[in-house]
Design an enzyme around this catalytic site. Structure first.
Site: not given
Lengths: 255, 255, 255, 255
Positions: A10, A110, A112, A139-140, A143, A149
């Protein structure tokens, strides 16, 4: 000591390209690992073997991760996996593959973010000592979900710890309230979601007892903040055969 | 189950009178303990035996605590001790007494504030994951020392954890500074002391890494905040023979 | 200069007894006022005249305040009023009385907390410079209403300033939300109410723009915090004939 | 209404290139201005006249700014200046040029950050109402000076307002202190400088009085946060002939 030979799957994505950078930087600074392959979409997994990778970092997509991890385990390549979508069924399949390759380790993380992992763990541990607890996440404004979550997961961990300790419901004499004023109820823990231009990703867990408050706050400004966790996973996975779920198991937080 | 029979030594003092209130409140609510004696200065220790106390809480004075604890241990009364002044010599004497009374438990707690204990423990655990750490403590302007003892202790714990993990010195490019701007240096951790009318006792431990911050904050508003810790000690000491140093050992913070 | 001769009405109540203490303390320290009367429920208003009061502080009850203020104005006694319940009708009656006594001043202050007044004023002034704004208020769990009246009032002031400046609705991409997560909507400003044991009364107004945040926070720990505002009103009312609504008019906040 | 014809001087620099972007974005969104010239080092000033600029934004260097501003004023081009280095002598020269061109406006803004301007102004206004005040500024560890210039300036404004109001020295019973614990003394206001990886530029002004705290906090994450201030200057300078020093004069903060 020989260097860890790391491959990134990835590598063209946002997290993956950050991981490529981080492994290269660790190559320069700590010198205990080297990047031997960076695979994008469509690149053959056989490259991992040809490059002699000993650890693969999977930051791909739920559609791709199963084939990637199966390949790694079957070839004895340890895997550090940030890709989500791990249902019970998927985990069962993974455990079967690992049973056939007992020396291989797979870390599924889930999250890091070391700060996020510490926040969840410390919040869970503190929960049973305080009458009250609420979560404010900020948050910004782009979202899409509210609460985040991470905030929901934190609230569930806190609620579980309260239940285990036999704590009663939180004190709250609210009689008249505007709809929404007291936040979202997640297993009995109120969670409030703030959205402001200029914010990135932030979370506060507020505990209250008679005469004292205890607060844990985490501010995450960018994806670079996940890389120390990725590197920690890379460095520890070879020594941890089998399945490890959650970065906290590599963080030696007991004692 | 029979109730814990609790005596408070130093019942006329500020902490002691608060403890008397707290034990009585626990008698009403949880019902697992009862206050059987409250001794002030000059009251004979024999009262403890006459009252049938099984746990004594010592909140007296360094001048009185040794005689009090010796009496308790010799009579098989468990002790929960908040009084300070425990030198290595004093601890050695206490260990001798306990050797002769192996079923008796003594808890010495330099700090009964659960929030303070959590702050110190979590700060120590988080320390090795972040490049940078500083402490800001904030108190009322009547405080005589700066920084607070708790802040100094926290900084030492954090510094010890950094050293153990082999972390280098903190990044700091400061070239030109007004004297004092960068705080007090406690084992390499900058500590800043704020004094404002309206404050009580507050502490923030700020950790910083690439792209993220992690903050632990404790606000302590009054002595009532120490009572949950005192009650926890009372409830657990009978099951912990010998010497326990620090409330955290009763808080089951591993796992 | 002659001292201000101050009477307190409602001297037996919680705010009133605090005001008695504050006036006496000012008598000792600044020496510019003296307490000449402290009236409780049932005490005759004629005492004000007999005592030669020049300023009366009314901290009584909506049922009593009209008669008190009318008496004061008719006798040329300036009034500093913290009692609530001022409808448009009541204000009209007050203006009539004042028309007949043009040298007399009456201050009606819905909030004597200087920090609260500053919060509301600065929030209103800052509002038009930021795309986003939300309010988080935090109180003890015994509070009956959510959000607090102060938070609602602050949100309305902020919303009014945004509208006046022609700002569009706040950015918010929330698509999926748990009920309540995004707070209460007060004129387009999300307001979140946190209730925790250990808190008293706190409010944060958070503004966000591209790349920056601006926050105003007020923490109020007890009724003593209202007294500087009461004393300010006492000192300024004799120089302000007629009706003044809101302490901010005595705070010289322009320039 | 005709559009403002804007030129940016120093367009190759970090602030200047941001300003170019911001003017272009305003051209798209509000449509009240257009970028007609973007000059880098060495580009001739005559371009401003050829392009028909009505407003020039100077984000160059103290070595270049005087010639730039003189050219603008002599050609009747309004100037919005973020470049520093304005001594009394330089200001005197500027006033002379403006005297010969009475319809031209020049804004010199030491800080285009609206949040920073609000912080300083509100801190100055709040100062006389609180017994205690301290400043905590927090920056990335690459910063060379401590405390920040903004924190020093804020402390001086606060100290000036305290002096004007006749406030006594701040209460502080500190008897024993580690060197630096109580911060740097800026005109009697303690200023504490925190340096942490992960931070950008942050400042808190903490006021304390009996039973209450009042806090103003500003977080600045990047240069984009200065652009609303630059655009405000561009929009207002044509209507403000002569010299304006400080963005706050265009922010209508009275009332």
């Amino acid at each position: 000591m020989s260097k860890l030979r790391v491959a990134v799957l990835g590598a063209g994505g946002r997290m993956g390209s950050e991981a490529v950078r981080a492994v290269r930087a660790a190559e320069e600074s700590a010198g205990d690992m080297e990047l031997v392959a960076a695979l994008g979409r469509g690149d053959p997994l056989s490259t991992l073997v040809e490059a002699g990778a000993t650890v693969a970092v999977d930051l791909t997509h739920p559609d791709a991760v199963m084939a990637n991890v199966e390949f790694c385990v079957r070839h004895g390549i340890h895997a550090v996996v940030g890709t989500t979508g791990w249902t019970e069924e998927r985990l069962a399949a993974l455990r079967d593959w690992l049973a056939d390759s007992p020396g291989t380790g797979v870390l599924i993380a889930p999250n890091f973010g070391i700060g996020a992992v510490l926040t969840m763990r410390f919040a869970r541990q503190a929960a049973r000592f305080f009458e009250s607890v609420e979560i404010v996440e900020l948050h910004h404004p782009g979202k899409a979900d509210a609460p985040s979550g991470t905030a929901v997961r934190t609230a569930q961990l806190v609620a579980g710890a309260r239940e285990e300790a036999g704590l009663p419901a939180q004190p709250d004499a609210t009689g008249t309230a505007l709809p929404g004023a007291r936040g979202a109820d997640v297993s009995g823990v109120p969670v409030h979601a703030v959205r402001l231009r200029g914010l990135v990703a932030h979370q506060e867990v507020l505990f209250g007892g008679e005469g004292e408050l205890f607060t844990i706050r985490h501010d995450s400004m960018n994806r670079a903040s996940f890389m120390p966790g990725v590197l920690l996973g890379i460095r520890r996975i070879a020594g941890a055969p089998g399945l490890t779920f959650g970065l906290e198991h590599f963080m030696e937080l007991d004692g």
